[in-house]
Design an enzyme around this catalytic site. Structure first.
Site, mmCIF file in Angstrom:
data_model
loop_
_atom_site.group_PDB
_atom_site.id
_atom_site.type_symbol
_atom_site.label_atom_id
_atom_site.label_comp_id
_atom_site.label_asym_id
_atom_site.label_seq_id
_atom_site.Cartn_x
_atom_site.Cartn_y
_atom_site.Cartn_z
ATOM 1 N N LYS A 1 3.245 20.862 -28.713
ATOM 2 C CA LYS A 1 1.865 21.195 -29.048
ATOM 3 C C LYS A 1 1.513 20.947 -30.504
ATOM 4 C CE LYS A 1 0.348 22.413 -25.030
ATOM 5 N NZ LYS A 1 -0.793 21.736 -24.404
HETATM 6 N N1 PMP Z 1 5.921 23.159 -21.631
HETATM 7 C C1 PMP Z 1 5.532 24.219 -22.355
HETATM 8 C C2 PMP Z 1 6.554 25.242 -22.730
HETATM 9 C C3 PMP Z 1 4.201 24.382 -22.713
HETATM 10 O O1 PMP Z 1 3.801 25.465 -23.429
HETATM 11 C C4 PMP Z 1 3.260 23.410 -22.300
HETATM 12 C C5 PMP Z 1 1.812 23.572 -22.659
HETATM 13 N N2 PMP Z 1 1.214 24.702 -22.081
HETATM 14 C C6 PMP Z 1 3.702 22.327 -21.538
HETATM 15 C C7 PMP Z 1 5.051 22.227 -21.240
HETATM 16 C C8 PMP Z 1 2.756 21.325 -20.916
HETATM 17 O O2 PMP Z 1 2.016 20.544 -21.785
HETATM 18 P P1 PMP Z 1 0.557 20.065 -21.439
HETATM 19 O O3 PMP Z 1 -0.372 21.180 -21.783
HETATM 20 O O4 PMP Z 1 0.366 18.884 -22.344
HETATM 21 O O5 PMP Z 1 0.446 19.720 -20.002
#
Ligand code: PMP
Length: 335
Positions: free
Chosen positions: A50
Protein backbone atom coordinates in the site's frame (compact mmCIF):
# COMPACT_ATOMS: atom_id res chain seq x y z
CA UNK A 1 3.52 20.97 9.54
CA UNK A 2 6.72 22.42 8.11
CA UNK A 3 6.37 21.85 4.36
CA UNK A 4 5.39 25.00 2.45
CA UNK A 5 1.94 24.77 0.84
CA UNK A 6 2.01 23.28 -2.62
CA UNK A 7 5.23 21.33 -2.12
CA UNK A 8 5.11 17.77 -3.44
CA UNK A 9 6.46 15.09 -1.16
CA UNK A 10 10.17 14.33 -1.52
CA UNK A 11 10.79 12.36 1.65
CA UNK A 12 13.32 9.55 1.79
CA UNK A 13 10.39 7.14 2.14
CA UNK A 14 8.75 8.52 -1.03
CA UNK A 15 11.91 7.74 -2.96
CA UNK A 16 12.05 4.20 -1.54
CA UNK A 17 8.61 3.05 -2.70
CA UNK A 18 8.53 0.15 -5.13
CA UNK A 19 11.34 -1.55 -7.06
CA UNK A 20 10.88 -4.45 -4.64
CA UNK A 21 12.81 -7.70 -5.15
CA UNK A 22 11.27 -10.58 -7.09
CA UNK A 23 12.68 -13.67 -5.43
CA UNK A 24 12.28 -17.34 -6.35
CA UNK A 25 10.65 -19.52 -3.69
CA UNK A 26 13.02 -22.34 -4.57
CA UNK A 27 12.44 -24.43 -1.43
CA UNK A 28 8.65 -24.25 -1.37
CA UNK A 29 8.54 -24.57 -5.15
CA UNK A 30 11.01 -27.48 -5.38
CA UNK A 31 9.92 -30.13 -7.86
CA UNK A 32 7.13 -28.06 -9.40
CA UNK A 33 6.86 -27.71 -13.17
CA UNK A 34 7.00 -23.88 -12.93
CA UNK A 35 9.09 -21.40 -10.95
CA UNK A 36 7.32 -19.46 -8.18
CA UNK A 37 8.62 -15.87 -8.06
CA UNK A 38 7.52 -13.75 -5.10
CA UNK A 39 7.18 -9.97 -5.27
CA UNK A 40 8.39 -8.78 -1.85
CA UNK A 41 6.08 -5.87 -1.13
CA UNK A 42 6.78 -6.04 2.60
CA UNK A 43 10.10 -4.35 1.78
CA UNK A 44 8.40 -1.05 0.95
CA UNK A 45 9.30 1.80 3.36
CA UNK A 46 6.23 1.55 5.59
CA UNK A 47 6.04 -2.20 5.14
CA UNK A 48 3.37 -3.04 2.58
CA UNK A 49 2.18 -2.94 -1.03
CA UNK A 50 0.00 0.00 0.00
CA UNK A 51 2.99 2.34 0.12
CA UNK A 52 2.69 2.42 -3.66
CA UNK A 53 -0.82 3.84 -3.56
CA UNK A 54 -0.35 5.99 -0.44
CA UNK A 55 2.38 8.04 -2.07
CA UNK A 56 0.86 7.96 -5.56
CA UNK A 57 -2.62 9.07 -4.51
CA UNK A 58 -1.31 11.92 -2.35
CA UNK A 59 0.99 13.07 -5.15
CA UNK A 60 -1.82 12.97 -7.72
CA UNK A 61 -4.24 14.73 -5.36
CA UNK A 62 -1.64 17.43 -4.72
CA UNK A 63 -1.11 17.87 -8.45
CA UNK A 64 -4.86 18.34 -8.83
CA UNK A 65 -4.87 20.84 -5.90
CA UNK A 66 -7.23 18.63 -3.91
CA UNK A 67 -4.97 18.81 -0.84
CA UNK A 68 -3.66 21.77 1.12
CA UNK A 69 -0.51 20.88 3.11
CA UNK A 70 -0.94 21.86 6.74
CA UNK A 71 -4.70 22.14 6.35
CA UNK A 72 -6.23 19.03 4.76
CA UNK A 73 -7.30 15.87 6.53
CA UNK A 74 -7.09 12.52 4.76
CA UNK A 75 -9.93 10.16 5.62
CA UNK A 76 -9.89 6.50 4.60
CA UNK A 77 -11.45 3.10 5.28
CA UNK A 78 -8.72 0.49 5.58
CA UNK A 79 -7.77 -3.01 6.64
CA UNK A 80 -4.76 -1.23 8.13
CA UNK A 81 -2.05 -1.19 5.50
CA UNK A 82 -3.47 1.75 3.55
CA UNK A 83 -3.76 3.68 6.80
CA UNK A 84 -0.10 3.03 7.65
CA UNK A 85 0.95 3.94 4.09
CA UNK A 86 -1.09 7.15 4.05
CA UNK A 87 0.24 8.17 7.46
CA UNK A 88 3.79 7.66 6.19
CA UNK A 89 3.18 9.53 2.93
CA UNK A 90 1.31 12.32 4.74
CA UNK A 91 3.86 12.66 7.54
CA UNK A 92 4.32 16.26 8.66
CA UNK A 93 1.75 17.59 6.20
CA UNK A 94 -1.72 16.14 6.73
CA UNK A 95 -3.92 14.85 9.51
CA UNK A 96 -5.02 11.24 8.87
CA UNK A 97 -8.23 9.64 10.15
CA UNK A 98 -8.90 6.01 9.34
CA UNK A 99 -11.76 3.61 9.96
CA UNK A 100 -11.10 -0.08 10.42
CA UNK A 101 -13.44 -2.98 11.03
CA UNK A 102 -13.35 -4.82 14.35
CA UNK A 103 -12.21 -7.97 12.52
CA UNK A 104 -8.68 -6.63 12.05
CA UNK A 105 -6.10 -7.52 14.68
CA UNK A 106 -4.53 -4.91 17.00
CA UNK A 107 -1.04 -4.77 15.45
CA UNK A 108 -1.82 -2.57 12.45
CA UNK A 109 -3.95 -0.27 14.63
CA UNK A 110 -0.97 0.22 16.98
CA UNK A 111 1.22 0.93 13.97
CA UNK A 112 -1.18 3.54 12.58
CA UNK A 113 -1.40 5.24 15.97
CA UNK A 114 2.42 5.23 16.17
CA UNK A 115 2.41 7.14 12.88
CA UNK A 116 0.01 9.68 14.40
CA UNK A 117 -3.14 8.55 12.59
CA UNK A 118 -6.49 8.61 14.38
CA UNK A 119 -8.23 5.23 14.26
CA UNK A 120 -11.99 4.65 14.50
CA UNK A 121 -13.06 1.00 14.94
CA UNK A 122 -16.33 -0.12 13.29
CA UNK A 123 -18.39 -3.32 13.65
CA UNK A 124 -17.38 -6.18 11.33
CA UNK A 125 -20.60 -8.19 11.17
CA UNK A 126 -22.75 -5.54 9.48
CA UNK A 127 -23.66 -5.55 5.77
CA UNK A 128 -21.59 -3.24 3.51
CA UNK A 129 -24.58 -0.91 3.01
CA UNK A 130 -25.01 -0.35 6.78
CA UNK A 131 -24.35 3.20 8.01
CA UNK A 132 -22.06 1.60 10.62
CA UNK A 133 -19.81 -0.19 8.10
CA UNK A 134 -16.19 0.95 8.03
CA UNK A 135 -16.61 2.42 4.55
CA UNK A 136 -19.80 4.36 5.29
CA UNK A 137 -18.33 5.58 8.58
CA UNK A 138 -15.30 6.93 6.69
CA UNK A 139 -17.63 8.67 4.22
CA UNK A 140 -19.55 10.29 7.07
CA UNK A 141 -16.38 11.43 8.85
CA UNK A 142 -15.11 12.91 5.57
CA UNK A 143 -18.39 14.81 5.13
CA UNK A 144 -18.24 16.14 8.67
CA UNK A 145 -14.55 17.10 8.67
CA UNK A 146 -13.56 20.48 7.20
CA UNK A 147 -10.92 20.36 4.42
CA UNK A 148 -11.16 16.59 4.24
CA UNK A 149 -10.09 14.42 1.32
CA UNK A 150 -11.79 11.03 1.21
CA UNK A 151 -9.18 8.76 -0.36
CA UNK A 152 -11.75 6.10 -1.36
CA UNK A 153 -9.23 3.40 -2.31
CA UNK A 154 -12.03 1.01 -3.35
CA UNK A 155 -12.99 3.32 -6.23
CA UNK A 156 -10.09 5.77 -6.66
CA UNK A 157 -8.53 5.13 -10.11
CA UNK A 158 -5.16 6.40 -8.82
CA UNK A 159 -4.99 3.23 -6.73
CA UNK A 160 -5.11 1.04 -9.87
CA UNK A 161 -2.89 3.51 -11.72
CA UNK A 162 -0.09 3.13 -9.14
CA UNK A 163 0.09 -0.59 -9.96
CA UNK A 164 -0.32 -0.09 -13.69
CA UNK A 165 2.60 2.35 -13.68
CA UNK A 166 4.91 0.59 -11.22
CA UNK A 167 4.10 -2.95 -10.02
CA UNK A 168 3.17 -4.32 -13.45
CA UNK A 169 6.14 -2.84 -15.36
CA UNK A 170 8.53 -3.97 -12.59
CA UNK A 171 7.28 -7.55 -12.91
CA UNK A 172 7.70 -7.45 -16.69
CA UNK A 173 11.22 -6.07 -16.36
CA UNK A 174 12.29 -8.48 -13.60
CA UNK A 175 11.09 -11.52 -15.56
CA UNK A 176 12.26 -10.29 -18.97
CA UNK A 177 8.57 -10.46 -19.90
CA UNK A 178 8.36 -14.19 -19.19
CA UNK A 179 5.26 -14.45 -17.01
CA UNK A 180 2.97 -17.47 -17.36
CA UNK A 181 0.70 -16.37 -14.52
CA UNK A 182 0.19 -13.61 -11.99
CA UNK A 183 -1.41 -14.56 -8.67
CA UNK A 184 -2.75 -12.05 -6.13
CA UNK A 185 -5.57 -11.52 -3.69
CA UNK A 186 -7.92 -8.58 -4.06
CA UNK A 187 -8.93 -6.18 -1.31
CA UNK A 188 -9.73 -3.13 -3.37
CA UNK A 189 -8.66 -4.92 -6.56
CA UNK A 190 -6.14 -2.14 -7.27
CA UNK A 191 -3.17 -4.51 -7.41
CA UNK A 192 -4.66 -7.28 -9.54
CA UNK A 193 -6.46 -4.91 -11.94
CA UNK A 194 -3.52 -2.53 -12.32
CA UNK A 195 -1.00 -5.33 -12.90
CA UNK A 196 -3.40 -7.13 -15.28
CA UNK A 197 -3.75 -3.93 -17.32
CA UNK A 198 0.03 -3.53 -17.53
CA UNK A 199 0.47 -7.18 -18.59
CA UNK A 200 -2.26 -6.85 -21.23
CA UNK A 201 -0.81 -3.59 -22.56
CA UNK A 202 2.56 -5.33 -22.96
CA UNK A 203 0.93 -8.17 -24.91
CA UNK A 204 1.76 -10.68 -22.17
CA UNK A 205 -0.11 -14.00 -22.37
CA UNK A 206 0.01 -14.32 -18.56
CA UNK A 207 -3.00 -15.84 -16.82
CA UNK A 208 -4.28 -13.58 -14.05
CA UNK A 209 -5.43 -15.63 -11.07
CA UNK A 210 -7.30 -14.32 -8.04
CA UNK A 211 -6.33 -15.91 -4.73
CA UNK A 212 -9.47 -15.60 -2.63
CA UNK A 213 -10.09 -16.63 0.98
CA UNK A 214 -12.87 -19.22 1.33
CA UNK A 215 -15.82 -17.18 2.63
CA UNK A 216 -15.18 -14.19 0.35
CA UNK A 217 -17.71 -13.71 -2.46
CA UNK A 218 -15.20 -12.61 -5.11
CA UNK A 219 -14.29 -16.02 -6.56
CA UNK A 220 -17.99 -16.92 -6.72
CA UNK A 221 -18.86 -13.65 -8.51
CA UNK A 222 -16.08 -14.30 -11.04
CA UNK A 223 -17.86 -17.56 -11.89
CA UNK A 224 -21.18 -15.70 -12.19
CA UNK A 225 -22.56 -17.00 -8.88
CA UNK A 226 -24.70 -15.31 -6.23
CA UNK A 227 -23.72 -17.31 -3.15
CA UNK A 228 -23.57 -15.46 0.18
CA UNK A 229 -20.17 -15.26 1.81
CA UNK A 230 -19.16 -16.06 5.37
CA UNK A 231 -16.56 -14.81 7.82
CA UNK A 232 -12.89 -15.73 7.49
CA UNK A 233 -9.74 -14.80 9.36
CA UNK A 234 -7.32 -13.58 6.68
CA UNK A 235 -7.09 -9.77 6.65
CA UNK A 236 -6.89 -7.42 3.68
CA UNK A 237 -8.25 -9.57 0.84
CA UNK A 238 -11.61 -10.89 -0.27
CA UNK A 239 -14.85 -9.41 0.91
CA UNK A 240 -18.62 -9.26 0.84
CA UNK A 241 -18.93 -6.86 -2.12
CA UNK A 242 -17.17 -6.41 -5.47
CA UNK A 243 -15.19 -3.15 -5.32
CA UNK A 244 -15.61 -0.68 -8.18
CA UNK A 245 -11.90 -0.99 -9.00
CA UNK A 246 -11.83 -4.76 -9.33
CA UNK A 247 -12.20 -5.53 -13.05
CA UNK A 248 -13.22 -9.20 -13.03
CA UNK A 249 -13.09 -9.12 -16.83
CA UNK A 250 -9.29 -9.10 -16.54
CA UNK A 251 -9.19 -12.08 -14.15
CA UNK A 252 -8.92 -15.50 -15.81
CA UNK A 253 -9.46 -17.74 -12.83
CA UNK A 254 -9.86 -17.82 -9.07
CA UNK A 255 -8.52 -20.15 -6.43
CA UNK A 256 -10.22 -20.38 -3.04
CA UNK A 257 -7.95 -20.97 -0.07
CA UNK A 258 -9.10 -21.83 3.46
CA UNK A 259 -7.86 -19.91 6.51
CA UNK A 260 -6.09 -23.03 7.76
CA UNK A 261 -4.24 -23.45 4.46
CA UNK A 262 -3.23 -19.77 4.38
CA UNK A 263 -1.94 -19.90 7.95
CA UNK A 264 -0.06 -23.14 7.29
CA UNK A 265 1.56 -21.57 4.23
CA UNK A 266 2.65 -18.52 6.28
CA UNK A 267 4.41 -20.88 8.68
CA UNK A 268 6.04 -22.74 5.79
CA UNK A 269 7.25 -19.45 4.30
CA UNK A 270 8.91 -18.70 7.64
CA UNK A 271 10.54 -22.07 8.16
CA UNK A 272 11.37 -23.02 4.56
CA UNK A 273 12.13 -19.64 2.99
CA UNK A 274 12.94 -17.44 6.00
CA UNK A 275 10.20 -14.98 5.03
CA UNK A 276 7.91 -13.54 7.71
CA UNK A 277 4.86 -12.43 5.76
CA UNK A 278 1.18 -11.74 6.41
CA UNK A 279 -1.85 -13.96 5.90
CA UNK A 280 -2.71 -12.72 2.42
CA UNK A 281 0.76 -13.76 1.27
CA UNK A 282 0.02 -17.26 2.56
CA UNK A 283 -3.25 -17.28 0.62
CA UNK A 284 -1.53 -16.16 -2.59
CA UNK A 285 1.36 -18.62 -2.33
CA UNK A 286 -1.03 -21.50 -1.59
CA UNK A 287 -2.96 -20.56 -4.75
CA UNK A 288 0.26 -20.25 -6.76
CA UNK A 289 1.39 -23.74 -5.71
CA UNK A 290 -1.93 -25.24 -6.80
CA UNK A 291 -1.71 -23.40 -10.10
CA UNK A 292 1.88 -24.53 -10.68
CA UNK A 293 0.72 -28.15 -10.81
CA UNK A 294 -2.06 -27.58 -13.34
CA UNK A 295 -0.73 -24.76 -15.54
CA UNK A 296 0.16 -26.20 -18.97
CA UNK A 297 3.11 -25.19 -21.09
CA UNK A 298 6.91 -25.30 -20.77
CA UNK A 299 8.55 -24.34 -17.48
CA UNK A 300 7.89 -20.65 -16.87
CA UNK A 301 7.36 -18.10 -14.12
CA UNK A 302 4.39 -17.76 -11.82
CA UNK A 303 4.57 -14.38 -10.10
CA UNK A 304 2.90 -14.15 -6.70
CA UNK A 305 2.37 -11.10 -4.48
CA UNK A 306 3.60 -10.96 -0.87
CA UNK A 307 1.68 -7.80 0.17
CA UNK A 308 2.90 -7.27 3.75
CA UNK A 309 5.07 -8.54 6.58
CA UNK A 310 4.23 -10.90 9.41
CA UNK A 311 4.94 -8.46 12.25
CA UNK A 312 1.52 -6.93 11.51
CA UNK A 313 0.00 -10.19 12.72
CA UNK A 314 2.11 -10.86 15.82
CA UNK A 315 -1.00 -10.95 18.02
CA UNK A 316 -2.96 -13.14 15.64
CA UNK A 317 -1.53 -15.51 13.01
CA UNK A 318 1.90 -15.64 14.63
CA UNK A 319 0.54 -16.06 18.15
CA UNK A 320 0.34 -19.80 18.94
CA UNK A 321 -2.58 -19.40 21.36
CA UNK A 322 -4.58 -17.43 18.75
CA UNK A 323 -3.96 -20.26 16.28
CA UNK A 324 -4.97 -22.90 18.80
CA UNK A 325 -8.17 -21.04 19.76
CA UNK A 326 -9.22 -21.01 16.11
CA UNK A 327 -8.20 -24.56 15.44
CA UNK A 328 -5.25 -23.62 13.19
CA UNK A 329 -2.97 -26.04 14.97
CA UNK A 330 0.33 -26.59 13.22
CA UNK A 331 1.48 -30.12 12.64
CA UNK A 332 4.94 -29.02 13.72
CA UNK A 333 5.05 -29.45 17.54
CA UNK A 334 7.79 -26.79 17.71
CA UNK A 335 5.32 -24.10 16.60
N1 PMP B 1 -3.00 -8.04 1.28
C1 PMP B 1 -3.15 -7.21 2.33
C2 PMP B 1 -2.60 -7.63 3.65
C3 PMP B 1 -3.84 -6.02 2.19
O1 PMP B 1 -4.01 -5.18 3.25
C4 PMP B 1 -4.38 -5.68 0.92
C5 PMP B 1 -5.15 -4.40 0.75
N2 PMP B 1 -6.33 -4.35 1.51
C6 PMP B 1 -4.21 -6.58 -0.14
C7 PMP B 1 -3.50 -7.74 0.08
C8 PMP B 1 -4.89 -6.39 -1.48
O2 PMP B 1 -4.51 -5.29 -2.21
P1 PMP B 1 -5.52 -4.52 -3.15
O3 PMP B 1 -6.30 -3.58 -2.29
O4 PMP B 1 -4.62 -3.79 -4.10
O5 PMP B 1 -6.43 -5.48 -3.83
Amino acid sequence: MTTPPGTLVNSAAARMVGRTPLVELAAIGAGLPHRILAKCEFLNPAGSVKDRIGHHIIRRAEEEHLLLPGKSTLVEATAGNTGVALACAAAGRYRVIVTMSSKMGPDKEAMMRAWGAEVVRCPYDVPPESAESFINTARRIAEETPHSYYVDQFANPWNREAHELTTGPEILEQTGGEVAAFVAGAGTGGTITGVARALTAAGSPARVVLADPAGSILADRLRGGHEPGHGYAIEGIGGDFVPDLLDLGLVDDACEVSDAESVAMCLRLQTEEGLWVGGSSGTAVAAALRLAVTLPGPRSNIVVMLPDGGSRYSSTLFNPSWRTQRGFVSEDPAR
